[in-house]
Design an enzyme around this catalytic site. Structure first.
Site, PDB file in Angstrom:
ATOM      1  N   CYS A   3       0.850  -1.190   0.000  1.00  0.00           N
ATOM      2  CA  CYS A   3       0.000   0.000   0.000  1.00  0.00           C
ATOM      3  C   CYS A   3       0.883   1.236   0.000  1.00  0.00           C
ATOM      4  O   CYS A   3       1.617   1.488   0.969  1.00  0.00           O
ATOM      5  CB  CYS A   3      -0.921  -0.002   1.214  1.00  0.00           C
ATOM      6  N   CYS A  11      -1.783   7.035   5.596  1.00  0.00           N
ATOM      7  CA  CYS A  11      -2.911   6.259   6.123  1.00  0.00           C
ATOM      8  C   CYS A  11      -2.365   5.069   6.893  1.00  0.00           C
ATOM      9  O   CYS A  11      -1.579   4.284   6.354  1.00  0.00           O
ATOM     10  CB  CYS A  11      -3.825   5.782   4.996  1.00  0.00           C
ATOM     11  N   CYS A  14      -4.746   0.240   8.347  1.00  0.00           N
ATOM     12  CA  CYS A  14      -4.354  -1.176   8.400  1.00  0.00           C
ATOM     13  C   CYS A  14      -3.125  -1.297   9.303  1.00  0.00           C
ATOM     14  O   CYS A  14      -1.994  -1.393   8.833  1.00  0.00           O
ATOM     15  CB  CYS A  14      -4.063  -1.710   7.007  1.00  0.00           C
ATOM     16  N   GLN A 212     -22.454  -6.777   5.643  1.00  0.00           N
ATOM     17  CA  GLN A 212     -21.034  -7.074   5.832  1.00  0.00           C
ATOM     18  C   GLN A 212     -20.196  -6.499   4.692  1.00  0.00           C
ATOM     19  O   GLN A 212     -20.635  -6.456   3.543  1.00  0.00           O
ATOM     20  CB  GLN A 212     -20.817  -8.596   5.901  1.00  0.00           C
ATOM     21  N   PHE A 241     -31.254  -9.546  16.346  1.00  0.00           N
ATOM     22  CA  PHE A 241     -30.331  -8.592  15.699  1.00  0.00           C
ATOM     23  C   PHE A 241     -30.060  -9.100  14.275  1.00  0.00           C
ATOM     24  O   PHE A 241     -28.922  -9.171  13.822  1.00  0.00           O
ATOM     25  CB  PHE A 241     -29.011  -8.460  16.467  1.00  0.00           C
ATOM     26  N   GLU A 262     -35.109  -7.256  14.296  1.00  0.00           N
ATOM     27  CA  GLU A 262     -34.089  -6.240  14.012  1.00  0.00           C
ATOM     28  C   GLU A 262     -34.726  -4.866  14.191  1.00  0.00           C
ATOM     29  O   GLU A 262     -35.856  -4.644  13.765  1.00  0.00           O
ATOM     30  CB  GLU A 262     -33.574  -6.427  12.576  1.00  0.00           C
ATOM     31  N   ASN A 307     -26.705 -11.983  16.763  1.00  0.00           N
ATOM     32  CA  ASN A 307     -25.630 -11.326  16.011  1.00  0.00           C
ATOM     33  C   ASN A 307     -25.643  -9.844  16.382  1.00  0.00           C
ATOM     34  O   ASN A 307     -25.999  -8.989  15.573  1.00  0.00           O
ATOM     35  CB  ASN A 307     -25.857 -11.533  14.507  1.00  0.00           C
ATOM     36  N   CYS A 334     -18.842  -9.553  16.340  1.00  0.00           N
ATOM     37  CA  CYS A 334     -17.765  -8.755  15.752  1.00  0.00           C
ATOM     38  C   CYS A 334     -16.857  -8.196  16.840  1.00  0.00           C
ATOM     39  O   CYS A 334     -15.938  -7.438  16.552  1.00  0.00           O
ATOM     40  CB  CYS A 334     -18.335  -7.627  14.889  1.00  0.00           C
TER      41      CYS A 334
END
Length: 375
Positions: A3, A11, A14, A212, A241, A262, A307, A334
């Site tokens: 990158c 940046c 990452c 996602q 969810f 949801e 979720n 997550c």
């Protein structure tokens, strides 16, 4: 992954880019194992990984610069703008779209919002691409509707340049804060949902519904959930969810009684559309608060799939799950730290199976799927 933005120091999103990818997976697995070290885990499965670059289906671009020379990317805390059009996380199809969109901003006279001066109109461009059809959803996040007429008038040129644009909308976000979108969404095309498809299951994405950002790994996540659930031979389940219904729609057989809950009405509209396309007869998707629904419901399904957002499901729902005692809980997370805290509040359940899904390469983040079985 190379990158140029990272190498130049402009940046650092990452943060693990210099770490070899196999080491990234090892470190994530060790982190997950440490969080669950106080509980017995019957089966640890190998992490699931996808591509290391060009895997994102979505770009969230801050618009800055001038109307003649706009920049699409992000702002550092000191106000310095960085153009991320060449970010290697995006597929090759995004770069030419960014070029056209920059020309369109100038053509339509959409003045980029200046944070320091609190002036301008165009705050963000949000771009989502379907890996199934190649169709694209584009959202303009504006400070007000002052430029809406100009935007509408210029759209035919944009649609001619980018025929893959299927869904276009404007979102009004009037607040001077780093908030991605406001509540008001104005459709600018007749089509208002982008069709995606994972594992032969049609899914729909509307402007204000969550989806996602790594389709390849998300498809693996849904397929794994399907395989685990179908092996249990259940006939009733809740999907809490549920978002656009990805988990429940993958897991449900034609005879399965599925209830999906949801808070987002947009997402529920997508889930209902998918269920109709699949011809599922025993499915009920409702736009409600998941915790309030569960604690007010009298019936008990055989399996509850959760979720939740990063905060987890919380004490109230954990307490109620202990009380209602479904045979199985499938937890997709997550944020493994909040998941581990929730599992501590589910003492009546043992951990049958855990698998990590690397949805976010080159960062410390990941998704995890955990099957809990009642003792």
């Amino acid at each position: 992954m190379h990158c140029a933005l990272y190498t130049a120091g402009t940046c650092r999103s990452c943060q693990w880019l210099e770490k070899p990818y196999p080491q990234q997976l090892t470190d994530k697995q060790h982190h997950l194992q440490s969080l669950l070290s106080d509980r017995d885990v019957a089966q640890w499965l190998e992490p699931i990984a996808g591509e290391q670059s060009a895997f994102r289906n979505k770009a969230k671009m801050v618009v800055s610069g001038s109307v003649e020379r706009p920049l699409l990317g992000m702002l550092h805390r000191d106000g310095t703008a960085v153009d991320l059009s060449a970010c290697p996380l995006y597929p090759a199809s995004f770069s030419p779209m960014f070029d056209v969109l920059k020309s369109f901003i100038a053509r339509a006279g959409l003045t980029p919002y200046n944070v320091a001066r609190k002036r301008g109109e165009l705050k963000y461009l949000l771009l989502t691409e379907s890996t199934h059809s190649g169709g694209v959803m584009l959202r303009f996040v504006l400070r007000s509707d002052n430029k809406l007429a100009q935007l509408r008038a210029a759209l035919p040129w944009l649609q001619q340049q980018l025929p893959q644009l299927r869904v276009i909308s404007a979102n009004i976000q009037p607040v001077h804060m780093a908030i991605m979108e406001g509540e008001r969404e104005i459709p600018l095309t007749e089509q208002q949902a982008l069709e995606e498809q994972f594992n032969q299951v049609p899914l729909y994405i509307r402007p204000q519904s969550f989806f996602q950002t790594n389709p390849q790994v998300a498809a693996e996540l849904y397929a794994t959930a399907r395989d685990w659930v179908r092996a249990l031979a259940i006939d009733s389940m809740w999907d809490l969810f549920c978002g656009v219904g990805g988990f429940g729609l993958h897991c449900a057989l034609p005879e399965t009684r599925l209830t999906g809950i949801e808070i987002s009405a947009e997402a529920i509209a997508c889930a209902r559309q998918s269920a109709k396309t699949l011809g599922l007869q025993h499915v009920d998707f409702q736009a409600l608060d998941s915790t309030r629904f569960a604690t007010a419901e009298g019936s008990v399904p055989q399996l509850v799939l959760v979720n939740p957002p990063r905060r987890g499901i919380g004490k109230a729902l954990c307490d109620y799950l202990n009380q209602m005692a479904p045979g199985y809980i499938l937890y997709s997370s997550c944020n493994a730290e909040s998941m581990a805290k929730d599992i501590e509040m589910l003492p009546d359940y043992r951990i049958e199976r855990v698998q990590l899904f690397d949805m976010f390469p080159h960062t410390a983040h990941y998704e995890v799927l955990t099957l809990l079985v009642r003792n």
